[in-house]
Enzyme design. Structure first.
Site, short mmCIF file in Angstrom:
data_model
loop_
_atom_site.label_atom_id
_atom_site.label_comp_id
_atom_site.label_asym_id
_atom_site.label_seq_id
_atom_site.Cartn_x
_atom_site.Cartn_y
_atom_site.Cartn_z
N TRP A 78 0.94 5.71 -1.64
CA TRP A 78 0.55 6.67 -2.66
C TRP A 78 1.52 6.75 -3.83
O TRP A 78 1.24 7.42 -4.82
CB TRP A 78 0.38 8.04 -2.02
CG TRP A 78 -1.03 8.32 -1.65
CD1 TRP A 78 -1.85 7.53 -0.90
CD2 TRP A 78 -1.80 9.46 -2.02
NE1 TRP A 78 -3.09 8.10 -0.78
CE2 TRP A 78 -3.09 9.30 -1.44
CE3 TRP A 78 -1.54 10.61 -2.75
CZ2 TRP A 78 -4.10 10.25 -1.60
CZ3 TRP A 78 -2.54 11.54 -2.89
CH2 TRP A 78 -3.81 11.36 -2.34
N TYR A 114 0.82 -1.21 0.00
CA TYR A 114 0.00 0.00 0.00
C TYR A 114 0.86 1.26 0.00
O TYR A 114 1.91 1.31 0.65
CB TYR A 114 -0.91 0.02 1.23
CG TYR A 114 -1.78 1.25 1.25
CD1 TYR A 114 -2.93 1.30 0.49
CD2 TYR A 114 -1.42 2.37 1.99
CE1 TYR A 114 -3.72 2.45 0.47
CE2 TYR A 114 -2.21 3.52 1.98
CZ TYR A 114 -3.35 3.55 1.21
OH TYR A 114 -4.11 4.68 1.17
P1 PGD Z 1 3.62 8.13 1.63
O1 PGD Z 1 4.45 8.98 2.53
O2 PGD Z 1 2.88 8.82 0.53
O3 PGD Z 1 2.61 7.39 2.61
O4 PGD Z 1 0.61 6.30 3.53
P2 PGD Z 1 1.65 6.15 2.31
O5 PGD Z 1 2.41 4.90 2.53
O6 PGD Z 1 0.95 6.35 1.02
O7 PGD Z 1 4.52 6.95 1.08
C1 PGD Z 1 4.80 6.77 -0.26
C2 PGD Z 1 6.22 6.28 -0.37
O8 PGD Z 1 6.44 5.92 -1.71
C3 PGD Z 1 7.26 7.32 -0.02
O9 PGD Z 1 8.16 6.82 0.94
C4 PGD Z 1 7.97 7.61 -1.36
O10 PGD Z 1 9.35 7.88 -1.24
C5 PGD Z 1 7.73 6.32 -2.11
N1 PGD Z 1 7.71 6.51 -3.57
C6 PGD Z 1 7.20 7.57 -4.23
N2 PGD Z 1 7.34 7.39 -5.55
C7 PGD Z 1 7.94 6.21 -5.74
C8 PGD Z 1 8.32 5.47 -6.90
O11 PGD Z 1 8.13 5.88 -8.04
N3 PGD Z 1 8.90 4.26 -6.71
C9 PGD Z 1 9.12 3.75 -5.47
N4 PGD Z 1 9.67 2.54 -5.39
N5 PGD Z 1 8.77 4.44 -4.35
C10 PGD Z 1 8.18 5.65 -4.48
C11 PGD Z 1 -0.35 7.29 3.53
C12 PGD Z 1 -1.51 6.83 4.45
O12 PGD Z 1 -1.19 7.12 5.82
C13 PGD Z 1 -2.78 7.45 4.08
S1 PGD Z 1 -3.23 7.53 2.42
C14 PGD Z 1 -3.66 7.87 5.03
S2 PGD Z 1 -5.08 8.68 4.57
C15 PGD Z 1 -3.49 7.58 6.45
N6 PGD Z 1 -3.61 8.74 7.25
C16 PGD Z 1 -3.31 8.66 8.56
C17 PGD Z 1 -3.88 9.52 9.57
O13 PGD Z 1 -4.70 10.39 9.29
N7 PGD Z 1 -3.47 9.36 10.83
C18 PGD Z 1 -2.61 8.41 11.21
N8 PGD Z 1 -2.24 8.30 12.49
N9 PGD Z 1 -2.05 7.59 10.28
C19 PGD Z 1 -2.38 7.67 8.99
N10 PGD Z 1 -1.80 6.82 8.06
C20 PGD Z 1 -2.24 6.75 6.71
#
Ligand code: PGD
Length: 778
Positions: A115, A113
């Protein structure tokens, strides 16, 4: 492209379309010229691109290298050894073969999972899924999201598909023109609506709220935090105790019914189950009438204010909005359902600018019109494994293979996972109870992560493969709700030895005899041209100018036509409930759901209900913790970028406390504080504000997990990641969604030595890793 100067060229990100180029050897970014309210998050790019936190070479965990695959508690604290691409891919292919042949693809978790990044082709989720499907035969997947974990399974039971209710419903244009009142539970914070997975060219929300307010639309933000709505909305702030919105809405509906102001005709013609719900509302079924007097002490809002609010809604064009955040908590299904019942009782569902729009204002996709021309996505192939988990049950799955659990009417069993493959997500950001998550990942034989930076997830992996950032590759930026279709040009050369996820998977596929199936003989550029063809054809079919791929690429952007605003499924249903029924069992709004009632879940009955949370503030943990989305980055992405860093204090995340709560604890502005509960503890820098309830402390998510042992040897996140404090529980047996938004904690001043933040220091500096590899190859 490590050049001193270059022209600006188009690019895209989840937080905005922009242009980038080089000036005096520094990356320069400029927002899309037609964007009325550009998102400052693009300022995270310039410092990030060659930051020390970037991963420069493939790295393998020493314990895995020396002892081979197997459970290991050293994950997360072990050393890493740099390794050349050929060798690491040989070893990884052999391990994938071993797991597939000995345990089958059902022992591989590819839920992965996250983004990822904008871009239709290099979308990391799609890449990893396609690879596992074609080269391994499939994987155990995850369903739903951390964003909408409770609402996605609930919505089809009560109204229809989530996208119909969130995306293709009330538009901002309708709000500007028609709404009298927008009742926003959880507010509509711009930090959230400025982001759309896949890209966003024009941030219109601020202006739309301002224009509606100028016309006389009344915005009411029901939230413990004043900051959940922009000042331009001229809103009334109704501060309510976290997690009590269902009780508040029950009080409002009770008052409407008491005064005979509910729309009986709409409830009869368009809804099923009002009578059963009314028995509960009026206390006939449980002896407790859900009056405003009953709701007031629960939600901390004076009874008279609730009564006045309820009365003021009658006869008005009212839009009820429930933010994603509300359902990211224990019983998170209830406010989502109750919001629909409130809108139904007001008789507003399906009217322009009125009714119910789940999650409007929590993503830039919502409140927009759809494009009339589609954009293709990278195809993922067919998954040979049928098993799945609700996404937020990852730790439960890894820690309890074979254990049964409930989900949406099914009794399911957790599989035994040997290998997890992650690309494009950061579970050590997004999951709850991070120490428990660490124990869960320790059970694996092998954990593989593609990352561009040393996130805590990469640090917990056995094999870390350095992935390019979008700026280092070409892609197409497009989403179904944004008209701007972007040729994402390459702006920089890959950092160190990093490679595109696609290139990595091609080489692995070749080792596993699946290159042709994976690549279909195309290189990355050829895939872009192939994917573009669907859009070009769509334009041609409409008789519009349809440039070929090379012309599009040179031009940099296309403006796609959009569909008319017909109001979507709910409008059609309102106008003709017989011929345009909802896709629910009754074809109507399910105020009661016999299907959910039949599941027999004590934590999710057959109609919306107030159930006090199991984890409420008590003497030990007297404060509500609101762990919401950050405003200076998206989730944990580019936390090391300049914009994100500018909102921290000496590198530490900032938590907000009410002055009364601070005074009672001897805490002053700028003090370092420790937030703790039975789950864990973290440090943060305190700021004081009247703009939140005294019983609430707010700490945004996104600070990279930086655990260092405290005096008792327990992990303390010294950087300020709230997910060390959140409880790893599902929202209910129905959805098993993420409940990470709310927790209960105590806060105290930290008088000890302040530990240094090491979250962005790599396990081995990039130059050292590159040198070690060069020496090996000599
Ligand atoms: P990101 O920081 O977007 O968090 O959780 P999510 O795991 O989506 O992580 C994406 C990662 O992908 C980053 O580390 C980035 O470096 C990597 N990445 C980006 N592009 C690429 C690529 O092209 N290739 C590769 N291999 N890696 C890449 C988000 C999630 O957190 C979400 S959506 C929600 S809504 C939740 N919200 C909460 C909240 O409100 N409160 C708490 N306590 N916790 C939450 N967690 C959730």
């Amino acid at each position: 492209m490590s050049i001193r100067d270059s022209a600006l060229r188009p690019h895209s990100s989840h937080w905005g379309v922009f242009s980038a180029g080089w000036q005096d050897g520094r990356l320069r970014v400029e927002p899309y010229a037609a964007d009325p309210d550009p998102n400052p998050l693009i300022e995270n790019f310039p410092d990030a691109i060659h930051h020390r936190a970037r991963i420069a070479t493939p790295m393998v965990r020493r314990g895995w290298l020396e002892n081979g695959p197997g459970p290991d508690t050293r994950r997360g604290s072990d050393e890493f050894v740099p390794m050349a691409w050929d060798e690491v891919l040989d070893r990884l292919a052999a391990e994938l073969r071993r797991v597939r042949d000995r345990h089958g693809p059902g022992a591989v978790f590819g839920g992965s999972y996250g983004w990822s990044s904008a871009g239709r082709f290099h979308h990391a989720q799609s890449q990893v899924h396609r690879f596992l499907n074609v080269a391994i035969g499939g994987y155990v997947r995850s369903v739903n999201s951390y964003s909408a974990g409770a609402s996605a399974p609930l919505m089809p039971h009560i109204l229809g598909g989530l996208d119909e209710v969130a995306r293709r419903n009330v538009t901002w244009e309708q709000i500007v023109e028609y709404s009298d009142v927008v009742l926003a539970f959880g507010g509509m914070a711009l930090k959230n609506s400025r982001v759309a997975s896949g890209g966003i060219s024009r941030h219109v929300e601020r202006d739309a709220m301002q224009a509606a307010a100028r016309r006389g639309c009344r915005f009411v933000s029901i939230s413990p935090l004043r900051s959940d709505m922009p000042e331009e909305a001229g809103f009334e702030w109704l501060p309510a105790t976290p997690g009590t919105d269902t009780a508040l809405m029950l009080g409002l509906v009770h008052e409407l019914v008491r005064l005979g102001l509910h729309d009986r005709a709409f409830l009869a013609s368009h809804c099923e189950g009002w009578d059963g719900f009314e028995d509960y509302l009026l206390g006939r079924s449980d002896g407790v009438p859900k009056t405003c007097a009953w709701a007031a002490p629960i939600c901390g809002v004076p009874e008279e204010r609730l009564r006045t609010l309820a009365r003021s809604l009658a006869g008005k064009r009212v839009l009820v909005v429930i933010s994603h955040s509300l359902q990211r908590s224990e019983h998170g299904e209830q406010p989502v359902w109750m919001g629909a019942v409130l809108a139904a009782a007001l008789g507003q569902i399906g009217l322009p600018g009125g009714g119910y729009n789940y999650a409007l204002g929590t993503l830039a996709h919502y409140g927009k019109r759809d494009n009339a021309v589609a954009a293709a996505a990278f195809p993922q192939g067919t998954n040979g494994v049928k098993d799945f988990i609700p996404v937020a049950r990852i730790s439960d799955m890894l820690l309890h293979p074979g254990q049964a659990y409930d989900y949406n009417g099914q009794r399911r069993v957790y599989p035994q996972i040997r290998l997890a493959y992650w690309a494009g997500g950061n579970p050590f950001h997004h999951h709850q109870d991070l120490a428990r998550l660490g124990r869960a990942f320790a059970t694996l034989d092998t954990f593989v992560v593609h990352e561009s930076a040393w996130t805590a997830t990469a640090r917990h992996a056995d094999i870390v493969l350095p992935a390019t950032m979008t700026l280092e590759r070409e892609d197409i930026g497009a989403t179904p709700t944004d008209p701007v279709f972007v040729a994402m040009h390459r702006i920089a050369e890959p950092h160190g030895l990093s490679r595109d996820d696609y290139a990595i998977f091609c080489d692995l596929s070749e080792r596993l005899g699946a290159l042709e199936a994976f690549s279909e003989g195309r290189d990355a550029r050829q895939w872009l041209a192939h994917l573009y063809e669907r859009t070009r054809q769509g334009l041609a079919d409409l008789g519009l100018e349809a440039p070929d791929f090379d012309s599009f690429w040179q031009r940099g952007m296309l403006e796609l036509p959009q569909k008319e605003d017909h109001g979507g499924m709910l409008r059609a249903f309102r106008q003709d409930p017989v011929h345009a029924p909802l896709p629910t069992p009754s074809g109507k709004v399910q105020i009661c759901s016999p299907a959910i009632a039949a599941f027999g879940y004590a934590d999710c009955p057959g109609h919306p209900a107030w159930m006090p949370p199991k984890f409420a503030p008590d003497a030990t943990h007297p404060l509500w913790l609101v762990a919401n989305q950050p405003h200076s980055k998206l989730h944990s992405q580019l936390d090391f970028g300049a914009h994100s860093q500018s909102t921290k204090r000496r590198g530490r995340e900032v938590c907000t406390l009410h002055p009364d709560a601070a005074r009672a604890r001897g805490i002053a502005e700028g003090d370092i504080v420790r937030l703790f509960n039975e789950v864990g503890a973290c440090l943060a820098s305190a700021t004081l504000s009247q703009d939140l309830l005294p019983g609430v402390v707010q700490l945004p998510t996104g600070a990279w997990y930086d655990p260092q042992p405290d005096a008792e040897g327990r992990p303390l996140c010294v950087h300020g990641n709230p997910n060390v404090l959140t409880r790893d529980i599902g929202t209910s047996s129905l959805a098993q969604g993420c409940a990470g938004q709310l927790s209960t904690v105590q806060v105290e001043r930290w008088d000890g030595a302040v530990p240094a933040i090491r979250a962005f220091d790599p396990p081995m500096p990039a130059e050292q890793a590159l040198k070690a590899l060069a020496a090996l190859q000599d």
